[in-house]
Design an enzyme around this catalytic site. Structure first.
Site, PDB file in Angstrom:
ATOM      1  N   HIS A  41       0.817  -1.221   0.000  1.00 21.27           N
ATOM      2  CA  HIS A  41       0.000   0.000   0.000  1.00 21.27           C
ATOM      3  C   HIS A  41       0.850   1.270   0.000  1.00 21.27           C
ATOM      4  CE1 HIS A  41      -3.704  -2.141   0.321  1.00 21.27           C
ATOM      5  NE2 HIS A  41      -3.438  -2.642   1.513  1.00 21.27           N
ATOM      6  N   ASP A  56      -3.195 -10.433  -2.670  1.00 17.96           N
ATOM      7  CA  ASP A  56      -3.756  -9.969  -1.406  1.00 17.96           C
ATOM      8  C   ASP A  56      -5.219  -9.575  -1.626  1.00 17.96           C
ATOM      9  OD1 ASP A  56      -2.459  -8.723   1.380  1.00 17.96           O
ATOM     10  OD2 ASP A  56      -4.225  -7.608   0.712  1.00 17.96           O
ATOM     11  N   HIS A 103      -6.606  -6.971  -0.634  1.00 20.78           N
ATOM     12  CA  HIS A 103      -6.620  -5.531  -0.886  1.00 20.78           C
ATOM     13  C   HIS A 103      -5.758  -5.205  -2.100  1.00 20.78           C
ATOM     14  CE1 HIS A 103      -7.143  -5.987   3.573  1.00 20.78           C
ATOM     15  NE2 HIS A 103      -8.155  -5.173   3.322  1.00 20.78           N
ATOM     16  N   ASP A 144      -5.071 -12.767   3.115  1.00 22.74           N
ATOM     17  CA  ASP A 144      -6.308 -12.269   3.694  1.00 22.74           C
ATOM     18  C   ASP A 144      -7.519 -12.471   2.788  1.00 22.74           C
ATOM     19  OD1 ASP A 144      -5.045 -10.442   2.061  1.00 22.74           O
ATOM     20  OD2 ASP A 144      -5.076  -8.803   3.505  1.00 22.74           O
TER      21      ASP A 144
END
Length: 311
Positions: free
Chosen positions: A127, A164, A166, A248
């Protein structure tokens, strides 16, 4: 069987963003316990070296790097964004070990010391934008490793594959105008951080996003990956693949909303490995990103490493 090397460091336990924070040292303990099981006795292990400022500056601005060094606390906590990206006294060394691990991994696979590498380090990094920390991430080790492979080893094309839950907005931002770097991500959408739409394609179609609806199951996931991600990755013909390996998207994860199984993580790793074998002499460096169910993280990570080993 493939020769797989693990980079890790006890220093990564010392990033402590707070007692209730989901990105806890227990995540790394769960991963390392899983990879110390008897079935993984043939793995090689090395201490992750410290990353350097020179490596950081391949992706991050000098102002951002200097800020992180300046605010790194001797005691207490320092928030880097609106609330969930936090530095503690051990954080700077931890994130430098993350960067050092991925760059050392690139050296190891390019020099043919090993076939592939998994970096059992934390915190996650995908991120982090060139000039901004967010989403638990402080430096973007996956993006740095890709840029390092181009800068130091003169590889012409390097790809990052991110699974991931995200979207890896920081990696995408870092690569958007660099046609020698390719980023592909499958991720839950709509979801944090709000990026990762299909129309975000980069300067030369070097960005390929596969947004997945909440609740996506294995058959839908695999069909989308086979139709969208894998052909684009193969067309790019990467000399090296970096994997942002987040777990995740596991059905047990408390933060995500996808329904991946351990077999799905094994399958996507296996498919990426096939392309690495075809295009880049099998060279893969994988680095741990998210995963907040300790059970799902451990079992998903074990499945990923099995696939890296060719099992």
């Amino acid at each position: 069987m493939t020769n797989t090397l693990i980079y890790t460091s006890d220093a990564c336990y010392e990033h402590r963003p707070g007692p209730s924070h989901p990105e806890s040292p227990e995540r790394l303990r769960a991963v390392r316990r899983a990879l110390k099981a008897p079935e993984f006795d043939d793995l090689s292990w090395r201490e992750a070296p410290l990353g350097t400022k020179e490596q950081l500056l391949l992706i991050h601005t000098s102002e951002y790097v200097e800020r992180i060094y300046r605010v790194a606390p001797q005691k207490g906590y320092v928030p880097l964004d609106a609330g969930d990206t936090i530095m503690s006294p051990g954080s700077l060394e931890a994130v430098l070990r993350c960067v050092g691990a991925t760059c050392a991994g690139v050296d190891a696979v390019v020099k043919k010391e090993v076939d592939n590498v998994f970096c059992a380090t934390r915190p996650c990094g995908h991120h982090t934008e060139p000039d901004r920390a967010m989403g638990f991430s402080i430096f973007n080790q996956a993006a740095i490793a890709a840029a390092y492979a181009v800068d130091k080893h003169k590889l012409e094309r390097v790809a990052v594959v991110d699974f991931d839950v995200h979207h890896g907005n920081g990696t995408q931002d870092s690569f958007y105008y660099r046609p020698e770097l390719f980023f592909t991500s499958c991720h839950q959408s709509p979801f944090y951080p709000g990026s990762g739409a299909k129309y975000e394609t980069g300067v030369s179609n070097n960005i390929v996003n596969v947004p997945l609806a909440r609740g996506t199951d294995s058959p839908t996931f695999r069909a989308r990956i086979e139709a969208e991600m894998l052909p684009a990755l193969r067309r790019f013909n990467p000399s090296l693949i970096i994997i942002s390996a987040g777990f995740d998207a596991h059905f047990k994860d408390p933060l995500g909303g996808l329904n991946f199984t351990d077999d799905d993580f094994h399958w996507i790793t296996q498919e990426v490995k096939k392309i690495a074998d075809e295009c880049g002499e099998g060279r893969i460096v994988s680095t741990l990103e998210g995963g907040y169910s300790l059970e799902g993280l451990a079992s998903g990570c074990a499945a990923h490493v099995r696939a890296l080993q060719g099992r």
